[in-house]
Scaffold this active site. Structure first.
Site: not given
Ligand code: AMP
Ligand code: MG
Length: 468
Positions: A82, A84-85, A117, A167, A239-240
């Site tokens: 998830g 996280g930052r 984070g 982003r 996840d990427n």
């Protein structure tokens, strides 16, 4: 200030995310604002204040949240990752459709695990330069709208200045987003996410199987493009991998200088899982995880497995076709002949044994100057006549094809490293210069020639580190 927000992700089942505001920072200062991209998004670049870009002030209509996902990291299953930052501020509808606006480095979230984070300046500058360069090179990618320093320190191997990237992405939905729901047996949320992704990214498809095929196709095209410019992602965990088909997460990524298929930079990739030549196979591996996650929506199990397997196996042919088209163009060829593959691999083999610079060798082909790069004894003379004979049969303007396909400039790793080192002293001149030059990678720009050079021995960067 008001943005044209329409936050569709926030309307999905609440298990998919946690509402989460950015954590304010002490003293935000702008490093860069991408004015052109701001206008595309329907935003006034002058109104992008340091406080907004740092998350200290929320634009009207924002619905900030952290997204849940899971993933396989280097092949190992992690049931909960998830944001996280990072915090998703929301989605704006601009000239090119719906775009996520996310602040990366915006503070802790429920998914931070042991992390702080935050992000330090280095990875933020790297992602800004490389993602914008990828866009200019014609590769689907997330974009960089802005970068700010936070006025706070971030503790890594040492204390570094903190920074935040704004982003922009078609979405931040990953293979790992599907995996998280499938692993929890949450078919209802999986169905909602699937419908959301179809409507948002693949409006022409009707079923989960067709969606899988569409994502396979998008990834095949994407990885072929990476290969054609010598890009190594470095951390292709599930996840990427974005289901939109955009390149996402510029952690330990780098462009190859000297060509070798086993090239690898990432400091954390012990076994070369994500080396240059592995990328298409890893994409298939990741897509197989996506297929597995979609099975619960695909009806009777045995038939579903068969159909999903066939869809994932379709990658190979799509990838090969794209790879051939791109590498043909790199040799100046738009038509197809049987011997073309041998011609391409023949040059690549010679580049490997000559340790030739990937970018500059291809670029030199159009100028008749490539012989200087293929230095291995006799190597050029045993290849060039076949290529020249093939070019003579090519209609159109092969030189133009080559110049529009083979960039003069890529974001070279040693230059990024130099820009980061200068940035740590408050000097962003090289960072800005890289962005300016890399916005036009196919133009010669003779006065910027130093940025086209491969690293001197003492400048070589052997390892890149994850963005944490
Ligand atoms: P990445 O290597 O950037 O793909 O990150 C992998 C996971 O670690 C993601 O869930 C990130 O959100 C999380 N992560 C990375 N760095 C940090 C950090 N400094 N604080 C909290 N979470 C982090
Ligand atoms: Mg990531």
């Amino acid at each position: 200030m008001s943005w044209p927000f329409d936050n569709s992700y926030a309307r999905l089942p609440d298990r998919l995310f946690t509402p989460q505001a950015p954590t304010p920072v002490r003293n935000p200062q702008i490093i860069a604002v991408n004015a052109g991209l701001a206008r595309e998004l329907g935003l006034d670049p002058a109104a992008l204040s340091p406080d907004i870009l740092a998350g200290n002030t929320l634009p009207d209509g924002a619905a900030p949240l952290a997204q849940l996902y899971a993933g396989h990291q280097f092949g190992n299953w992690v049931p909960q990752l998830g944001d996280g930052r990072a915090v998703l501020l929301g989605e704006v509808i601009g000239q090119n459709g719906r775009r996520d606006i996310q602040l990366k480095g915006a503070g802790r979230t429920p998914y931070s695990r042991n992390g702080d984070g935050r992000a330090w300046l280095g990875p933020i500058l790297r992602e800004y330069v490389v993602s914008e360069a990828m866009h200019a090179l014609g590769v689907p990618t997330t974009r960089a709208l802005a970068a700010v320093t936070t006025g706070e320190k971030v503790q890594r191997e040492q204390a570094f200045p903190g920074a935040i990237l704004t982003r922009v992405a078609a979405s931040h939905i990953r293979v790992g987003t599907f995996q998280a729901l499938a692993a929890r047996g949450d078919t209802e949320a999986l169905e909602a996410l699937t419908a959301h992704v179809i409507a948002r990214h693949y409006p022409d498809v009707d079923t989960p199987l067709e969606l899988l095929r569409a994502i396979v196709s998008a990834q095949a095209g994407l990885i072929a493009k990476w290969m054609s410019i010598g890009f190594i992602h470095g951390v292709m965990n599930t996840d990427n991998m974005a289901v939109s088909g955009e390149t996402i997460d510029y952690g330990p990524c780098a462009f190859m200088d000297a060509y070798h298929p086993a090239t690898l930079f990432s400091s954390i990739d012990q076994f070369g899982r994500y080396a240059y030549q592995q990328q298409p196979d890893i994409a298939v591996w990741n897509l197989a995880q996506l297929a597995t996650s979609l099975l619960p929506l695909m009806g009777e199990r045995e038939a579903a497995v068969e159909a999903a397997t066939e869809a994932v196996n379709g990658f190979s042919q799509l990838y090969q076709a794209d790879w051939m088209r791109l590498f043909r163009a790199k040799l100046g060829l738009k038509t197809q002949e049987e011997g073309d593959l041998a011609l391409i691999t023949g040059l690549l083999q010679r580049m490997a044994t000559s340790q030739a610079d990937f970018t500059n060798t291809f670029r030199a082909l159009a100028d008749g100057a490539a012989a200087a790069h293929i230095t291995d004894e006799g190597a050029w003379d045993s290849w060039a006549p076949d290529w020249q004979a093939r070019l003579a049969r090519e209609p159109g303007d092969p030189q133009a094809t080559m110049r529009n396909t083979n960039p003069a400039f890529i974001p070279r790793n040693h230059r990024i490293e130099q820009a980061i080192q200068a940035g740590l002293t408050g000097d962003f001149a090289l960072f800005h210069r890289l962005n300016t030059v890399l916005a036009h990678p196919f133009e010669n720009q003779p006065d910027q020639g130093d940025l086209a050079l491969p690293p001197e021995n003492h400048e070589r960067v052997l390892q890149t580190f994850c963005g944490t």
